[in-house]
Scaffold this motif. Structure first.
Motif, short mmCIF file in Angstrom:
data_model
loop_
_atom_site.label_atom_id
_atom_site.label_comp_id
_atom_site.label_asym_id
_atom_site.label_seq_id
_atom_site.Cartn_x
_atom_site.Cartn_y
_atom_site.Cartn_z
N GLU A 41 0.83 -1.21 0.00
CA GLU A 41 0.00 0.00 0.00
C GLU A 41 0.86 1.26 0.00
N ALA A 42 1.93 1.24 0.80
CA ALA A 42 2.79 2.43 0.89
C ALA A 42 3.45 2.72 -0.45
N LYS A 43 3.79 1.65 -1.18
CA LYS A 43 4.38 1.85 -2.51
C LYS A 43 3.36 2.51 -3.45
N ALA A 44 2.12 2.05 -3.34
CA ALA A 44 1.06 2.62 -4.19
C ALA A 44 0.83 4.09 -3.81
N ALA A 45 0.82 4.38 -2.50
CA ALA A 45 0.62 5.76 -2.04
C ALA A 45 1.77 6.65 -2.51
N THR A 334 0.95 2.37 -12.73
CA THR A 334 1.92 2.30 -11.62
C THR A 334 1.23 2.01 -10.29
N PHE A 335 0.16 2.73 -10.03
CA PHE A 335 -0.54 2.57 -8.75
C PHE A 335 -1.02 1.14 -8.59
N ASN A 336 -1.67 0.62 -9.61
CA ASN A 336 -2.29 -0.70 -9.49
C ASN A 336 -1.29 -1.85 -9.53
N LEU A 337 -0.15 -1.65 -10.18
CA LEU A 337 0.89 -2.69 -10.13
C LEU A 337 1.33 -2.89 -8.69
N ASN A 338 1.36 -1.81 -7.91
CA ASN A 338 1.78 -1.91 -6.51
C ASN A 338 0.64 -2.28 -5.56
#
Ligand code: BGC
Length: 420
Positions: A41-45, A334-338
């Motif tokens: 989640e933090a990577k996506a954020a 990018t967001f959804n890959l993470n």
């Protein structure tokens, strides 16, 4: 010629100064409330933050830890009541309408029109993002909730197979128990209990039952024979969790499957974000399959950022830039890959996505076509927040209290469905 130089230089300087000033006036701050604090989640954020910063704006982080977002929503309420709302907050499903009705959300229809959101989103989702016909939130993704994750090596050692039905689930759980591993990694927090419960309701009762009981809140379905079976099965699952489950965070439960301490987890695909953040590969290090009995169905959970009314042209501009960026193909990728989810924007190239995400995208489209796409009640998609909370409490009370009979729980469920 010479004598013109100073003048043109002055003009240039003035123009440059104006541009700088204009730029400064445009660069604003966006405070974003979210609850994405685990590894994946933090990577996506971080991708969200980078997207905003690339537009020249400043990100102010307002992270409130706590899976499922209950704590975040409590903090958000007190901030809004005290007249200090953040610019954007992760609010989902029917709650968007409730917040909009309070008059605190901003209309971002100009952004949505310019970016053609109506043609880029499934209708079922764009409708949720609108209040009285105008967009008040930007969607980020589609999470699927009815997943089962398994550690193939652990299953192999126990001579157990990946279960496709609830009977098979219990056979696998029994084999894992005999082999000395924890069959199901679980975190005993009410939203996690509820997540397991909705997958049992879907897998055992089927789509029609799920819809009647947990979307339409039909008293006969909430209080009938199928619900009794669902509750009995849900209780049986508890016997395959460990004694340290109470209070455990969901990502720690995922970590148990990653490390081979547990064989399986029933969780939405933000859990896949954890496997991936731990460097694990789907199909090899972990398996993703539809939760038992629910292969043709899809419980959806769409994350979205609601925009609050903010003062100051710079802040409004920054907020609108964020909304536009969230729907861009680059960000959606990018967001959804993470995050473990799939893009909500239609017709995206999924080349970079793994097999779990590709299966999710395929099942999302097929279930929408075939009428087996249902909103997740445990993740704020199906019913008003008050009703969801009341039903969630009953489910957890039943999970935690072995003396409560399924019949008693059913009476309480029917009463909770009337909460408002
Ligand atoms: C949210 C996800 C989040 C998960 C765990 C879900 O309700 O939609 O974005 O990762 O809870 O906190």
């Amino acid at each position: 010629m010479n004598r013109f130089r100073p003048k043109s230089a002055r003009v240039l300087a003035a123009v440059a100064a104006t541009l700088v000033l204009a730029g400064a006036a445009q660069a604003g701050e966006v405070e974003v409330l979210h609850y994405w604090t685990s590894g994946g989640e933090a990577k996506a954020a971080a991708a969200l933050k980078a997207t905003l910063q690339a537009k020249g704006h400043t990100w102010r982080d307002f992270a409130v830890a706590g899976g499922g977002g209950d704590s975040a929503m409590t903090v958000l309420k007190s901030r809004v009541v005290s007249g200090n709302a953040p610019a954007a907050a992760q609010i989902k499903g029917p709650s968007l309408q409730e917040w909009a009705a309070e008059g605190v959300l901003a209309n971002i229809d100009d952004v949505a029109k310019a970016e053609k959101w109506d043609s880029l989103l499934p209708r079922q989702i764009s409708d949720v993002m609108k209040y009285k016909g105008g967009y008040i939130a930007a969607p980020l993704n589609v999470h699927r909730v009815n997943w089962l994750y398994a550690n193939p090596e652990v299953l192999k050692k126990a001579g157990a197979k990946v279960p496709a039905t609830w009977d098979e689930f219990f056979a696998t759980a029994e084999a894992l128990k005999k082999a000395g591993v924890i069959p199901l990694a679980h975190g005993g927090q009410n939203w996690q209990d509820f997540t397991v419960f909705e997958s049992v309701a879907l897998g055992l009762g089927g789509v029609d039952f799920y819809r009647k009981a947990l979307v339409q809140l039909d008293p006969a379905a909430l209080n009938g024979a199928t619900m009794e079976k669902v509750l009995a099965t849900f209780r049986r699952i508890k016997g395959y969790t460990d004694k340290n489950a109470p209070g455990r965070d969901w990502n720690l439960a995922t970590g148990m499957v990653v490390k081979g301490e547990a064989g399986m987890q029933l969780m939405g695909d933000w859990a896949k974000g954890e496997f991936v953040a731990a460097g694990k590969q789907p199909g090899k290090d972990f398996i993703c399959v539809a939760a038992p009995g629910s292969a043709g169905a899809f419980t959806f959970n769409v994350d979205s950022l609601a925009m609050f009314k903010v003062k100051g042209d710079d802040k409004v501009k920054a907020q609108k830039d964020l909304a536009a960026a969230v729907m861009s193909p680059q960000f959606q990728e990018t967001f959804n890959l993470n995050k473990g989810s799939i893009p909500v924007r239609l017709n995206m190239d999924l080349t970079k996505f793994d097999d779990c995400a590709k299966a999710s995208a395929k099942d999302f489209a097929a279930s929408a076509q075939g009428g087996t796409l249902v909103p997740s009640i445990a993740h704020g998609m199906a019913v008003p927040a008050a009703v969801e909370g009341a039903i969630k409490d009953v489910v957890s009370q039943f999970w935690n209290n072995d003396r409560m009979t399924p019949k008693e729980a059913m009476t309480r469920l029917a009463a909770a469905a009337k909460a408002s």
